[in-house]
Write a protein that holds these residues in place. Structure first.
Motif, PDB file in Angstrom:
ATOM      1  N   ASP A  54       0.665  -1.273   0.252  1.00  0.00           N
ATOM      2  CA  ASP A  54      -0.132  -0.175  -0.036  1.00  0.00           C
ATOM      3  C   ASP A  54       0.865   1.344  -0.066  1.00  0.00           C
ATOM      4  OD1 ASP A  54      -2.267  -1.442  -0.072  1.00  0.00           O
ATOM      5  OD2 ASP A  54      -2.971  -1.232   2.047  1.00  0.00           O
ATOM      6  N   TRP A  55       2.110   1.261   0.533  1.00  0.00           N
ATOM      7  CA  TRP A  55       2.907   2.441   0.821  1.00  0.00           C
ATOM      8  C   TRP A  55       3.201   2.955  -0.560  1.00  0.00           C
ATOM      9  CZ3 TRP A  55       4.075   5.028   5.061  1.00  0.00           C
ATOM     10  CH2 TRP A  55       5.070   5.949   5.042  1.00  0.00           C
ATOM     11  N   ARG A  56       3.321   2.075  -1.771  1.00  0.00           N
ATOM     12  CA  ARG A  56       3.794   2.532  -3.134  1.00  0.00           C
ATOM     13  C   ARG A  56       2.670   2.628  -4.047  1.00  0.00           C
ATOM     14  NH1 ARG A  56       7.454   5.639  -1.688  1.00  0.00           N
ATOM     15  NH2 ARG A  56       9.364   4.656  -0.965  1.00  0.00           N
ATOM     16  N   VAL A  98     -19.995  10.279  -2.686  1.00  0.00           N
ATOM     17  CA  VAL A  98     -19.637  10.311  -4.000  1.00  0.00           C
ATOM     18  C   VAL A  98     -18.189   9.643  -4.099  1.00  0.00           C
ATOM     19  CG1 VAL A  98     -20.882  12.378  -4.742  1.00  0.00           C
ATOM     20  CG2 VAL A  98     -18.478  12.477  -3.567  1.00  0.00           C
ATOM     21  N   GLY A  99     -17.598   9.475  -5.177  1.00  0.00           N
ATOM     22  CA  GLY A  99     -16.326   8.857  -5.426  1.00  0.00           C
ATOM     23  C   GLY A  99     -15.258  10.267  -5.792  1.00  0.00           C
ATOM     24  N   GLY A 100     -13.963   9.842  -5.783  1.00  0.00           N
ATOM     25  CA  GLY A 100     -13.180  11.020  -5.896  1.00  0.00           C
ATOM     26  C   GLY A 100     -11.791  10.324  -6.522  1.00  0.00           C
ATOM     27  N   GLU A 101     -10.856  11.213  -7.219  1.00  0.00           N
ATOM     28  CA  GLU A 101      -9.669  10.908  -7.614  1.00  0.00           C
ATOM     29  C   GLU A 101      -8.663  11.520  -6.879  1.00  0.00           C
ATOM     30  OE1 GLU A 101      -8.579  10.241 -12.092  1.00  0.00           O
ATOM     31  OE2 GLU A 101      -8.064  12.288 -11.497  1.00  0.00           O
ATOM     32  N   ILE A 102      -7.561  11.085  -6.308  1.00  0.00           N
ATOM     33  CA  ILE A 102      -6.445  11.394  -5.932  1.00  0.00           C
ATOM     34  C   ILE A 102      -5.211  11.507  -6.868  1.00  0.00           C
ATOM     35  CG2 ILE A 102      -4.447  11.035  -4.219  1.00  0.00           C
ATOM     36  CD1 ILE A 102      -6.597   9.530  -2.484  1.00  0.00           C
ATOM     37  N   ARG A 103      -4.699  12.749  -6.984  1.00  0.00           N
ATOM     38  CA  ARG A 103      -3.542  12.848  -7.963  1.00  0.00           C
ATOM     39  C   ARG A 103      -2.263  12.712  -7.235  1.00  0.00           C
ATOM     40  NH1 ARG A 103      -7.154  17.034  -9.469  1.00  0.00           N
ATOM     41  NH2 ARG A 103      -5.748  18.539  -8.935  1.00  0.00           N
ATOM     42  N   PHE A 104      -1.340  11.685  -7.475  1.00  0.00           N
ATOM     43  CA  PHE A 104       0.033  11.571  -7.021  1.00  0.00           C
ATOM     44  C   PHE A 104       0.972  12.146  -8.050  1.00  0.00           C
ATOM     45  CE2 PHE A 104      -2.646   8.054  -5.054  1.00  0.00           C
ATOM     46  CZ  PHE A 104      -2.338   8.567  -3.608  1.00  0.00           C
ATOM     47  N   LEU A 174     -17.194  20.502  -2.555  1.00  0.00           N
ATOM     48  CA  LEU A 174     -15.806  19.272  -2.540  1.00  0.00           C
ATOM     49  C   LEU A 174     -15.047  20.154  -3.297  1.00  0.00           C
ATOM     50  CD1 LEU A 174     -15.164  16.303  -2.154  1.00  0.00           C
ATOM     51  CD2 LEU A 174     -16.348  15.872  -4.315  1.00  0.00           C
ATOM     52  N   GLY A 175     -13.630  19.788  -2.826  1.00  0.00           N
ATOM     53  CA  GLY A 175     -12.347  20.404  -3.699  1.00  0.00           C
ATOM     54  C   GLY A 175     -11.446  19.403  -3.377  1.00  0.00           C
ATOM     55  N   THR A 176     -10.100  20.053  -3.511  1.00  0.00           N
ATOM     56  CA  THR A 176      -8.844  19.220  -3.326  1.00  0.00           C
ATOM     57  C   THR A 176      -7.885  20.163  -2.496  1.00  0.00           C
ATOM     58  OG1 THR A 176      -7.690  19.733  -5.407  1.00  0.00           O
ATOM     59  CG2 THR A 176      -9.044  17.796  -5.329  1.00  0.00           C
ATOM     60  N   VAL A 177      -6.845  19.221  -1.610  1.00  0.00           N
ATOM     61  CA  VAL A 177      -5.959  20.259  -1.059  1.00  0.00           C
ATOM     62  C   VAL A 177      -4.871  19.313  -1.163  1.00  0.00           C
ATOM     63  CG1 VAL A 177      -7.548  21.215   0.409  1.00  0.00           C
ATOM     64  CG2 VAL A 177      -6.780  19.070   0.998  1.00  0.00           C
ATOM     65  N   PRO A 178      -3.581  19.981  -1.048  1.00  0.00           N
ATOM     66  CA  PRO A 178      -2.246  19.304  -1.022  1.00  0.00           C
ATOM     67  C   PRO A 178      -2.165  18.478   0.245  1.00  0.00           C
ATOM     68  CG  PRO A 178      -1.672  21.534  -0.701  1.00  0.00           C
ATOM     69  CD  PRO A 178      -3.328  21.453  -0.914  1.00  0.00           C
ATOM     70  N   VAL A 179      -1.793  17.253   0.165  1.00  0.00           N
ATOM     71  CA  VAL A 179      -1.564  16.461   1.380  1.00  0.00           C
ATOM     72  C   VAL A 179      -0.378  15.609   1.175  1.00  0.00           C
ATOM     73  CG1 VAL A 179      -2.503  14.560   2.683  1.00  0.00           C
ATOM     74  CG2 VAL A 179      -3.858  16.134   1.796  1.00  0.00           C
ATOM     75  N   ARG A 180       0.618  15.558   2.286  1.00  0.00           N
ATOM     76  CA  ARG A 180       1.936  14.871   2.107  1.00  0.00           C
ATOM     77  C   ARG A 180       1.307  13.205   2.408  1.00  0.00           C
ATOM     78  NH1 ARG A 180       6.915  13.360   2.207  1.00  0.00           N
ATOM     79  NH2 ARG A 180       7.905  11.912   3.813  1.00  0.00           N
ATOM     80  N   THR A 181       1.649  12.337   1.367  1.00  0.00           N
ATOM     81  CA  THR A 181       1.335  11.012   1.786  1.00  0.00           C
ATOM     82  C   THR A 181       2.719  10.021   1.377  1.00  0.00           C
ATOM     83  OG1 THR A 181       1.002  10.512  -0.812  1.00  0.00           O
ATOM     84  CG2 THR A 181      -0.719  11.411   0.328  1.00  0.00           C
ATOM     85  N   SER A 182       2.501   8.713   1.348  1.00  0.00           N
ATOM     86  CA  SER A 182       3.575   7.973   1.212  1.00  0.00           C
ATOM     87  C   SER A 182       4.136   7.884  -0.218  1.00  0.00           C
ATOM     88  CB  SER A 182       3.173   6.512   1.911  1.00  0.00           C
ATOM     89  OG  SER A 182       2.080   5.985   0.743  1.00  0.00           O
ATOM     90  N   ARG A 183       3.303   8.469  -0.953  1.00  0.00           N
ATOM     91  CA  ARG A 183       3.814   8.725  -2.560  1.00  0.00           C
ATOM     92  C   ARG A 183       4.074   9.914  -2.697  1.00  0.00           C
ATOM     93  NH1 ARG A 183      -0.694   5.263  -5.544  1.00  0.00           N
ATOM     94  NH2 ARG A 183       0.283   6.094  -7.465  1.00  0.00           N
ATOM     95  N   ALA A 295      19.055  16.280  -1.433  1.00  0.00           N
ATOM     96  CA  ALA A 295      18.220  16.169  -2.611  1.00  0.00           C
ATOM     97  C   ALA A 295      16.684  16.307  -1.932  1.00  0.00           C
ATOM     98  CB  ALA A 295      18.206  14.937  -3.212  1.00  0.00           C
ATOM     99  N   PRO A 296      15.778  16.742  -2.942  1.00  0.00           N
ATOM    100  CA  PRO A 296      14.262  17.001  -2.224  1.00  0.00           C
ATOM    101  C   PRO A 296      13.868  15.821  -1.721  1.00  0.00           C
ATOM    102  CG  PRO A 296      14.610  18.109  -4.367  1.00  0.00           C
ATOM    103  CD  PRO A 296      15.989  17.254  -4.320  1.00  0.00           C
ATOM    104  N   LEU A 297      12.788  15.750  -0.615  1.00  0.00           N
ATOM    105  CA  LEU A 297      12.428  14.727  -0.155  1.00  0.00           C
ATOM    106  C   LEU A 297      11.693  14.009  -0.896  1.00  0.00           C
ATOM    107  CD1 LEU A 297      11.987  13.380   2.629  1.00  0.00           C
ATOM    108  CD2 LEU A 297      10.148  14.683   2.881  1.00  0.00           C
ATOM    109  N   GLY A 298      11.165  14.458  -1.711  1.00  0.00           N
ATOM    110  CA  GLY A 298      10.259  13.462  -2.737  1.00  0.00           C
ATOM    111  C   GLY A 298       9.126  12.646  -1.845  1.00  0.00           C
ATOM    112  N   ALA A 299       9.129  11.454  -2.170  1.00  0.00           N
ATOM    113  CA  ALA A 299       8.182  10.490  -1.611  1.00  0.00           C
ATOM    114  C   ALA A 299       9.193   9.539  -0.599  1.00  0.00           C
ATOM    115  CB  ALA A 299       7.791   9.438  -2.486  1.00  0.00           C
ATOM    116  N   ARG A 300      10.038  10.246  -0.080  1.00  0.00           N
ATOM    117  CA  ARG A 300      10.996   9.322   0.921  1.00  0.00           C
ATOM    118  C   ARG A 300      10.265   9.446   2.109  1.00  0.00           C
ATOM    119  NH1 ARG A 300      17.038  11.193   0.372  1.00  0.00           N
ATOM    120  NH2 ARG A 300      15.888  13.218  -0.149  1.00  0.00           N
TER     121      ARG A 300
END
Length: 316
Positions: A54-56, A98-104, A174-183, A295-300
């Motif tokens: 699930d992490w990736r 409703v359903g929704g889409e996460i953009r990684f 309903l909108g979107t917000v930036p969230v730090r995730t495992s990806r 280096a930038p943290l990215g998904a680490r």
């Protein structure tokens, strides 16, 4: 609502690079033996980190479900209400799911969402006692009695002027917000609640709990931290190569130095301190410090050197 009191020290400090810097921060020098001990333990923490699939491939949030979408321009009253979760709705909040889409950064994922009504029930944690001169919500008791519904820590009983205001919800979308995730940082569906008393909407993440992955249980290296090393408690902010973390230090500790160890797939953080030799009050301070990565943290993931746990963004 009862909250733990944290003593914060104002300066944010900078350390650079992949290995501990040894820079002379605050009022004490860095000990090279502590830096070596930190490196050894950080390598053990990194080797023990084994996240599941699930992490990736799934959605694993690394911050709390309530997000401010901008500067709310808090007053003491409105900040107390936000921290406690005191809201009142003046508009209908519908139960339609409703359903929704996460953009990684590496793709997209469609998941079920909770309704606006469910999100509001999660957001609203109870009510303060009514203030003299303020309109009461229907069903509230007279001042001096308990509230209609308890907050997370039980019944609200404070009668101070800064603890009697509920935030007024005047709209929801309903909108979107930036969230730090495992990806990495993702755009996540959220219910955005317009609040009359705040300058920015309050967002409640909308992904259904059943669709969320969980952070792996940490595998800590055997034994306590070497003397003079301290654990990282959480992440305060992530900005490219800069991480602001909060260390848990003693009230009389000096020479507080952030330490960071990184490799391409993981970052480990902690700190070094000089312990006081005399008597000292037993109070844990949350010390914010800033480190700069190679280096930038990215998904680490960012892992605590003591527990091996993946650190999440601290709730606001």
């Amino acid at each position: 609502m009862r909250r733990p009191v944290l003593l914060l020290v104002l300066p944010l400090l900078l350390a650079a690079g992949c290995a501990p810097t040894g820079a002379d921060l605050f009022d004490g020098p860095s000990d090279p033996h502590r830096a070596e001990a930190f490196d050894q333990r950080a390598a053990q923490v990194a080797e023990a980190w084994q996240p599941g699939p699930d992490w990736r491939t799934g959605y694993v949030p690394l911050q709390g479900p309530t997000v401010l979408t901008g500067d709310p321009r808090f007053t003491p009253e409105t900040e107390a209400a936000f921290r406690a979760g005191w809201y009142r709705a003046q508009v209908p909040i519908h139960p339609t799911r409703v359903g929704g889409e996460i953009r990684f950064p590496d793709g997209r994922l469609t998941l079920p969402l909770v309704s606006a009504a469910e999100a509001y029930r999660q957001l609203d944690q109870g009510d303060p006692l009514p203030c003299p001169g303020r309109p009461k919500r229907p069903g509230l008791p007279t001042p001096g009695g308990p509230t209609v519904e308890p907050g997370p820590d039980g019944w609200t009983t404070s009668t101070t002027q800064t603890a009697c205001l509920s935030l007024t919800v005047t709209g929801v979308n309903l909108g979107t917000v930036p969230v730090r995730t495992s990806r990495g940082e993702a755009q996540v569906p959220a219910w955005l609640f317009d609040v009359e008393e705040l300058a920015a909407p309050v967002a409640r993440l909308a992904v259904a709990p059943t669709a969320m992955g969980s952070v792996p249980e940490p595998t800590a290296p055997a034994g306590p931290l070497p003397d003079g090393l301290v654990a990282a408690q959480d992440l305060a902010a992530v900005d490219g190569t800069r991480l602001t973390v909060r260390l848990g230090v003693g009230a009389c500790d000096t020479g507080i130095t952030p330490l960071v160890w990184e490799r391409p797939d993981v970052v480990v953080v902690g700190g070094s301190v000089t312990r006081a030799t005399g008597e000292c009050i037993a109070v844990l301070k949350m010390e914010p410090v800033t480190v700069t990565l190679a280096a930038p943290l990215g998904a680490r993931p960012v892992l605590d050197v003591f527990s091996g746990a993946a650190l999440s963004i601290a709730p606001r």
